[in-house]
Design a protein around this motif. Structure first.
Motif, PDB file in Angstrom:
ATOM      1  N   LEU A   1      -7.692 -18.556  10.007  1.00  0.00           N
ATOM      2  CA  LEU A   1      -8.053 -17.337   9.288  1.00  0.00           C
ATOM      3  C   LEU A   1      -8.637 -17.618   7.905  1.00  0.00           C
ATOM      4  CD1 LEU A   1      -5.029 -15.015  10.176  1.00  0.00           C
ATOM      5  CD2 LEU A   1      -7.333 -14.994  11.152  1.00  0.00           C
ATOM      6  N   GLY A   2      -8.339 -18.792   7.359  1.00  0.00           N
ATOM      7  CA  GLY A   2      -8.832 -19.148   6.021  1.00  0.00           C
ATOM      8  C   GLY A   2     -10.333 -19.023   5.867  1.00  0.00           C
ATOM      9  N   PRO A   3     -11.130 -19.614   6.760  1.00  0.00           N
ATOM     10  CA  PRO A   3     -12.584 -19.502   6.638  1.00  0.00           C
ATOM     11  C   PRO A   3     -13.135 -18.121   7.017  1.00  0.00           C
ATOM     12  CG  PRO A   3     -11.977 -21.381   8.045  1.00  0.00           C
ATOM     13  CD  PRO A   3     -10.735 -20.618   7.744  1.00  0.00           C
ATOM     14  N   ILE A   4     -12.334 -17.309   7.671  1.00  0.00           N
ATOM     15  CA  ILE A   4     -12.806 -15.988   8.083  1.00  0.00           C
ATOM     16  C   ILE A   4     -12.877 -15.038   6.886  1.00  0.00           C
ATOM     17  CG2 ILE A   4     -12.207 -13.964   9.492  1.00  0.00           C
ATOM     18  CD1 ILE A   4     -11.235 -15.938  11.623  1.00  0.00           C
ATOM     19  N   THR A   5     -11.983 -15.185   5.923  1.00  0.00           N
ATOM     20  CA  THR A   5     -11.968 -14.303   4.754  1.00  0.00           C
ATOM     21  C   THR A   5     -13.295 -14.341   3.999  1.00  0.00           C
ATOM     22  OG1 THR A   5      -9.567 -14.595   4.588  1.00  0.00           O
ATOM     23  CG2 THR A   5     -10.692 -13.651   2.678  1.00  0.00           C
ATOM     24  N   PRO A   6     -13.810 -15.527   3.623  1.00  0.00           N
ATOM     25  CA  PRO A   6     -15.105 -15.517   2.928  1.00  0.00           C
ATOM     26  C   PRO A   6     -16.259 -15.036   3.806  1.00  0.00           C
ATOM     27  CG  PRO A   6     -14.270 -17.774   3.136  1.00  0.00           C
ATOM     28  CD  PRO A   6     -13.214 -16.851   3.657  1.00  0.00           C
ATOM     29  N   LEU A   7     -16.152 -15.231   5.113  1.00  0.00           N
ATOM     30  CA  LEU A   7     -17.183 -14.705   6.014  1.00  0.00           C
ATOM     31  C   LEU A   7     -17.191 -13.168   5.945  1.00  0.00           C
ATOM     32  CD1 LEU A   7     -19.330 -15.401   8.118  1.00  0.00           C
ATOM     33  CD2 LEU A   7     -17.526 -15.358   9.848  1.00  0.00           C
ATOM     34  N   GLY A   8     -16.000 -12.589   5.907  1.00  0.00           N
ATOM     35  CA  GLY A   8     -15.896 -11.139   5.728  1.00  0.00           C
ATOM     36  C   GLY A   8     -16.485 -10.699   4.402  1.00  0.00           C
ATOM     37  N   GLY A   9     -16.199 -11.464   3.356  1.00  0.00           N
ATOM     38  CA  GLY A   9     -16.795 -11.166   2.052  1.00  0.00           C
ATOM     39  C   GLY A   9     -18.307 -11.235   2.092  1.00  0.00           C
ATOM     40  N   LEU A  10     -18.839 -12.191   2.838  1.00  0.00           N
ATOM     41  CA  LEU A  10     -20.289 -12.317   2.988  1.00  0.00           C
ATOM     42  C   LEU A  10     -20.877 -11.078   3.673  1.00  0.00           C
ATOM     43  CD1 LEU A  10     -22.872 -14.000   2.728  1.00  0.00           C
ATOM     44  CD2 LEU A  10     -22.280 -15.066   4.920  1.00  0.00           C
ATOM     45  N   PHE A  11     -20.212 -10.588   4.684  1.00  0.00           N
ATOM     46  CA  PHE A  11     -20.685  -9.365   5.338  1.00  0.00           C
ATOM     47  C   PHE A  11     -20.640  -8.171   4.385  1.00  0.00           C
ATOM     48  CE2 PHE A  11     -20.374 -11.558   9.406  1.00  0.00           C
ATOM     49  CZ  PHE A  11     -21.415 -10.985  10.123  1.00  0.00           C
ATOM     50  N   LEU A  12     -19.618  -8.097   3.537  1.00  0.00           N
ATOM     51  CA  LEU A  12     -19.574  -7.012   2.554  1.00  0.00           C
ATOM     52  C   LEU A  12     -20.745  -7.136   1.578  1.00  0.00           C
ATOM     53  CD1 LEU A  12     -15.737  -6.856   1.827  1.00  0.00           C
ATOM     54  CD2 LEU A  12     -17.092  -5.265   3.195  1.00  0.00           C
ATOM     55  N   ILE A  13     -21.034  -8.350   1.139  1.00  0.00           N
ATOM     56  CA  ILE A  13     -22.167  -8.584   0.242  1.00  0.00           C
ATOM     57  C   ILE A  13     -23.475  -8.194   0.937  1.00  0.00           C
ATOM     58  CG2 ILE A  13     -23.515 -10.401  -0.902  1.00  0.00           C
ATOM     59  CD1 ILE A  13     -20.768 -11.814  -1.408  1.00  0.00           C
ATOM     60  N   ILE A  14     -23.617  -8.560   2.201  1.00  0.00           N
ATOM     61  CA  ILE A  14     -24.817  -8.196   2.961  1.00  0.00           C
ATOM     62  C   ILE A  14     -24.953  -6.673   3.035  1.00  0.00           C
ATOM     63  CG2 ILE A  14     -25.839  -8.203   5.278  1.00  0.00           C
ATOM     64  CD1 ILE A  14     -24.713 -11.115   5.542  1.00  0.00           C
ATOM     65  N   GLY A  15     -23.845  -5.988   3.288  1.00  0.00           N
ATOM     66  CA  GLY A  15     -23.872  -4.525   3.336  1.00  0.00           C
ATOM     67  C   GLY A  15     -24.355  -3.932   2.025  1.00  0.00           C
ATOM     68  N   TRP A  16     -23.827  -4.431   0.919  1.00  0.00           N
ATOM     69  CA  TRP A  16     -24.252  -3.944  -0.398  1.00  0.00           C
ATOM     70  C   TRP A  16     -25.717  -4.303  -0.662  1.00  0.00           C
ATOM     71  CZ3 TRP A  16     -21.948  -0.278  -2.867  1.00  0.00           C
ATOM     72  CH2 TRP A  16     -20.569  -0.096  -2.737  1.00  0.00           C
ATOM     73  N   GLY A  17     -26.118  -5.510  -0.266  1.00  0.00           N
ATOM     74  CA  GLY A  17     -27.505  -5.922  -0.457  1.00  0.00           C
ATOM     75  C   GLY A  17     -28.473  -5.067   0.339  1.00  0.00           C
ATOM     76  N   LEU A  18     -28.130  -4.786   1.594  1.00  0.00           N
ATOM     77  CA  LEU A  18     -28.980  -3.927   2.416  1.00  0.00           C
ATOM     78  C   LEU A  18     -29.050  -2.509   1.858  1.00  0.00           C
ATOM     79  CD1 LEU A  18     -27.927  -5.051   6.010  1.00  0.00           C
ATOM     80  CD2 LEU A  18     -30.104  -5.506   4.857  1.00  0.00           C
ATOM     81  N   LEU A  19     -27.942  -2.040   1.332  1.00  0.00           N
ATOM     82  CA  LEU A  19     -27.923  -0.704   0.716  1.00  0.00           C
ATOM     83  C   LEU A  19     -28.834  -0.670  -0.506  1.00  0.00           C
ATOM     84  CD1 LEU A  19     -26.615   2.100   0.966  1.00  0.00           C
ATOM     85  CD2 LEU A  19     -24.776   1.257  -0.502  1.00  0.00           C
ATOM     86  N   LEU A  20     -28.766  -1.711  -1.318  1.00  0.00           N
ATOM     87  CA  LEU A  20     -29.649  -1.807  -2.482  1.00  0.00           C
ATOM     88  C   LEU A  20     -31.113  -1.843  -2.042  1.00  0.00           C
ATOM     89  CD1 LEU A  20     -30.008  -2.197  -5.544  1.00  0.00           C
ATOM     90  CD2 LEU A  20     -29.756  -4.659  -5.152  1.00  0.00           C
ATOM     91  N   TYR A  21     -31.395  -2.662  -1.029  1.00  0.00           N
ATOM     92  CA  TYR A  21     -32.755  -2.758  -0.496  1.00  0.00           C
ATOM     93  C   TYR A  21     -33.250  -1.392  -0.029  1.00  0.00           C
ATOM     94  CZ  TYR A  21     -36.530  -3.981   2.719  1.00  0.00           C
ATOM     95  OH  TYR A  21     -37.731  -4.038   3.372  1.00  0.00           O
ATOM     96  N   LYS A  22     -32.391  -0.659   0.676  1.00  0.00           N
ATOM     97  CA  LYS A  22     -32.771   0.667   1.183  1.00  0.00           C
ATOM     98  C   LYS A  22     -33.137   1.601   0.037  1.00  0.00           C
ATOM     99  CE  LYS A  22     -30.985   4.687   3.674  1.00  0.00           C
ATOM    100  NZ  LYS A  22     -32.111   4.883   4.573  1.00  0.00           N
ATOM    101  N   TYR A  23     -32.321   1.618  -1.014  1.00  0.00           N
ATOM    102  CA  TYR A  23     -32.554   2.564  -2.090  1.00  0.00           C
ATOM    103  C   TYR A  23     -33.699   2.132  -3.016  1.00  0.00           C
ATOM    104  CZ  TYR A  23     -28.516   5.126  -0.485  1.00  0.00           C
ATOM    105  OH  TYR A  23     -27.649   5.862   0.273  1.00  0.00           O
ATOM    106  N   ILE A  24     -33.986   0.852  -3.078  1.00  0.00           N
ATOM    107  CA  ILE A  24     -35.155   0.382  -3.847  1.00  0.00           C
ATOM    108  C   ILE A  24     -36.432   0.811  -3.145  1.00  0.00           C
ATOM    109  CG2 ILE A  24     -36.471  -1.698  -4.426  1.00  0.00           C
ATOM    110  CD1 ILE A  24     -33.823  -3.018  -5.203  1.00  0.00           C
ATOM    111  N   ASN A  25     -36.408   0.819  -1.825  1.00  0.00           N
ATOM    112  CA  ASN A  25     -37.614   1.117  -1.030  1.00  0.00           C
ATOM    113  C   ASN A  25     -37.719   2.563  -0.577  1.00  0.00           C
ATOM    114  OD1 ASN A  25     -38.917  -1.513  -0.889  1.00  0.00           O
ATOM    115  ND2 ASN A  25     -37.014  -2.134   0.112  1.00  0.00           N
ATOM    116  N   LEU A  26     -37.038   3.466  -1.222  1.00  0.00           N
ATOM    117  CA  LEU A  26     -37.152   4.885  -0.856  1.00  0.00           C
ATOM    118  C   LEU A  26     -38.527   5.428  -1.201  1.00  0.00           C
ATOM    119  CD1 LEU A  26     -33.741   6.554  -1.711  1.00  0.00           C
ATOM    120  CD2 LEU A  26     -34.733   6.181   0.519  1.00  0.00           C
TER     121      LEU A  26
END
Length: 126
Positions: free
Chosen positions: A101-126
């Motif tokens: 489970l140790g390496p899974i935690t940062p992978l989850g964090g990476l997905f959260l970062i990706i979600g925020w990044g995609l959200l930023l991308y979406k709102y920049i390109n409105l």
């Protein structure tokens, strides 16, 4: 409206409250201070992102691919990040730490970062 975001937002909000109460009342006596802080971190991140999913559920559309990627990234991120922390803390408190489970935690964090990044991308390109 994005039904998947609303469904998972409500589910993750519900389970964050349950896990928070479980940690505060039951695990408080069984965990070290450091373990309890880690467990609470999982609960906080789960609740914060549950609220984000609920808000996005009313803004994003299920028909748009980018919107779906944002929702999937947050759902996967919450699950991998918070639930791996719960598993790590509870298993280590029982002296049976699930090391995978140790390496899974940062992978989850990476997905959260990706979600925020995609959200930023979406709102920049409105």
């Amino acid at each position: 409206m994005n039904q998947l975001a609303l469904l998972f937002g409500a589910f993750f909000g519900l389970t964050a409250v349950i896990f928070g109460a479980f940690g505060a009342h039951f695990l408080k006596k069984k965990l070290s201070a450091e373990q309890l802080i880690s467990f609470e971190t999982g609960v906080k991140y789960q609740m914060y992102h549950a609220i984000v999913l609920l808000l996005l559920g009313f803004q994003l559309h299920q028909q748009l691919t980018l919107d779906n990627y944002i929702i999937y990234a947050f759902i996967i991120g919450i699950f991998l990040f918070s639930f791996s922390i719960y598993g790590l803390v509870i298993s280590s408190a029982q002296n049976k730490k699930i090391k995978i489970l140790g390496p899974i935690t940062p992978l989850g964090g990476l997905f959260l970062i990706i979600g925020w990044g995609l959200l930023l991308y979406k709102y920049i390109n409105l």
